[in-house]
Motif scaffolding. Sequence first.
Motif, short mmCIF file in Angstrom:
data_model
loop_
_atom_site.label_atom_id
_atom_site.label_comp_id
_atom_site.label_asym_id
_atom_site.label_seq_id
_atom_site.Cartn_x
_atom_site.Cartn_y
_atom_site.Cartn_z
N ILE A 1 5.51 -52.60 60.38
CA ILE A 1 6.51 -51.63 60.84
C ILE A 1 5.88 -50.61 61.78
CG2 ILE A 1 7.98 -49.72 60.08
CD1 ILE A 1 8.54 -51.38 57.53
N PHE A 2 4.70 -50.10 61.44
CA PHE A 2 4.06 -49.04 62.21
C PHE A 2 2.92 -49.54 63.08
CE2 PHE A 2 5.85 -46.88 58.45
CZ PHE A 2 6.72 -46.02 59.11
N LYS A 3 2.99 -50.80 63.50
CA LYS A 3 1.91 -51.41 64.28
C LYS A 3 1.62 -50.63 65.56
CE LYS A 3 0.65 -55.65 66.62
NZ LYS A 3 1.12 -56.96 67.05
N ASP A 4 2.64 -50.28 66.32
CA ASP A 4 2.43 -49.58 67.59
C ASP A 4 1.80 -48.21 67.37
OD1 ASP A 4 3.53 -51.73 68.94
OD2 ASP A 4 5.56 -50.89 68.88
N GLN A 5 2.29 -47.49 66.38
CA GLN A 5 1.75 -46.16 66.11
C GLN A 5 0.30 -46.24 65.64
OE1 GLN A 5 4.70 -47.26 65.06
NE2 GLN A 5 6.27 -45.71 65.33
N LEU A 6 -0.01 -47.22 64.80
CA LEU A 6 -1.37 -47.38 64.31
C LEU A 6 -2.32 -47.77 65.45
CD1 LEU A 6 -0.73 -49.26 60.95
CD2 LEU A 6 -1.60 -46.95 61.22
N THR A 7 -1.86 -48.65 66.32
CA THR A 7 -2.68 -49.06 67.46
C THR A 7 -2.98 -47.86 68.36
OG1 THR A 7 -1.69 -51.25 67.39
CG2 THR A 7 -2.84 -50.66 69.41
N ALA A 8 -1.96 -47.06 68.66
CA ALA A 8 -2.15 -45.89 69.51
C ALA A 8 -3.12 -44.90 68.85
CB ALA A 8 -0.80 -45.22 69.78
N LEU A 9 -2.98 -44.70 67.55
CA LEU A 9 -3.86 -43.78 66.83
C LEU A 9 -5.30 -44.24 66.87
CD1 LEU A 9 -4.17 -41.29 64.96
CD2 LEU A 9 -3.78 -42.85 63.04
N VAL A 10 -5.54 -45.52 66.62
CA VAL A 10 -6.90 -46.06 66.63
C VAL A 10 -7.50 -45.97 68.03
CG1 VAL A 10 -8.26 -48.17 66.34
CG2 VAL A 10 -6.56 -47.54 64.62
N GLU A 11 -6.71 -46.29 69.05
CA GLU A 11 -7.22 -46.19 70.42
C GLU A 11 -7.58 -44.75 70.77
OE1 GLU A 11 -4.24 -47.95 72.89
OE2 GLU A 11 -4.85 -49.99 72.38
N LYS A 12 -6.75 -43.80 70.34
CA LYS A 12 -7.03 -42.40 70.62
C LYS A 12 -8.31 -41.94 69.93
CE LYS A 12 -3.46 -39.69 70.64
NZ LYS A 12 -2.34 -38.84 70.21
N ILE A 13 -8.47 -42.35 68.68
CA ILE A 13 -9.68 -41.97 67.93
C ILE A 13 -10.93 -42.59 68.57
CG2 ILE A 13 -10.88 -42.30 65.73
CD1 ILE A 13 -8.12 -42.04 64.37
N LEU A 14 -10.86 -43.87 68.93
CA LEU A 14 -12.01 -44.53 69.54
C LEU A 14 -12.37 -43.93 70.89
CD1 LEU A 14 -11.41 -48.26 68.56
CD2 LEU A 14 -13.08 -46.68 67.61
N SER A 15 -11.36 -43.58 71.69
CA SER A 15 -11.66 -42.98 72.99
C SER A 15 -12.29 -41.60 72.81
CB SER A 15 -10.40 -42.89 73.84
OG SER A 15 -9.49 -41.96 73.30
N LYS A 16 -11.83 -40.86 71.81
CA LYS A 16 -12.41 -39.54 71.54
C LYS A 16 -13.87 -39.69 71.09
CE LYS A 16 -11.18 -35.20 69.39
NZ LYS A 16 -10.20 -34.49 68.57
N ILE A 17 -14.14 -40.66 70.24
CA ILE A 17 -15.51 -40.91 69.78
C ILE A 17 -16.40 -41.28 70.96
CG2 ILE A 17 -16.95 -42.51 68.45
CD1 ILE A 17 -14.70 -42.57 66.36
N THR A 18 -15.88 -42.14 71.84
CA THR A 18 -16.65 -42.57 73.01
C THR A 18 -16.96 -41.39 73.92
OG1 THR A 18 -15.59 -44.72 72.91
CG2 THR A 18 -16.68 -44.17 74.96
N LYS A 19 -15.96 -40.56 74.19
CA LYS A 19 -16.17 -39.39 75.06
C LYS A 19 -17.21 -38.44 74.46
CE LYS A 19 -11.60 -39.37 77.12
NZ LYS A 19 -10.29 -38.68 77.18
N GLN A 20 -17.12 -38.21 73.15
CA GLN A 20 -18.05 -37.29 72.51
C GLN A 20 -19.45 -37.87 72.42
OE1 GLN A 20 -16.38 -35.96 68.82
NE2 GLN A 20 -14.83 -34.68 69.81
N SER A 21 -19.55 -39.17 72.27
CA SER A 21 -20.90 -39.76 72.20
C SER A 21 -21.57 -39.78 73.57
CB SER A 21 -20.82 -41.18 71.64
OG SER A 21 -20.17 -42.06 72.56
N ASN A 22 -20.79 -39.84 74.64
CA ASN A 22 -21.36 -39.79 75.99
C ASN A 22 -21.91 -38.41 76.32
OD1 ASN A 22 -20.86 -42.47 76.52
ND2 ASN A 22 -18.87 -42.08 77.46
N SER A 23 -21.36 -37.38 75.67
CA SER A 23 -21.79 -36.03 76.00
C SER A 23 -23.09 -35.64 75.27
CB SER A 23 -20.70 -35.02 75.64
OG SER A 23 -20.49 -34.99 74.25
#
Length: 59
Positions: A36-58
């Motif tokens: 049911i919440f596949k789209d929301q979960l996918t968006a949440l995981v992508e947002k979290i992973l992109s945030k982790i990537t940005k912070q690890s690059n800094s």
Amino acid sequence: MEKFREIAEEFAREEDAVGVVEIILILVVLIGLVIIFKDQLTALVEKILSKITKQSNSI
């Protein structure tokens, strides 16, 4: 005494079956929620992973 033992063993076997049914029902509900919440979960995981990537690059 033997009758009590038979009843206790039967009850223990019966309880195991109930536990299996409960686990199956929980899994069905979780899978349903994921579907049911596949789209929301996918968006949440992508947002979290992109945030982790940005912070690890800094670092």
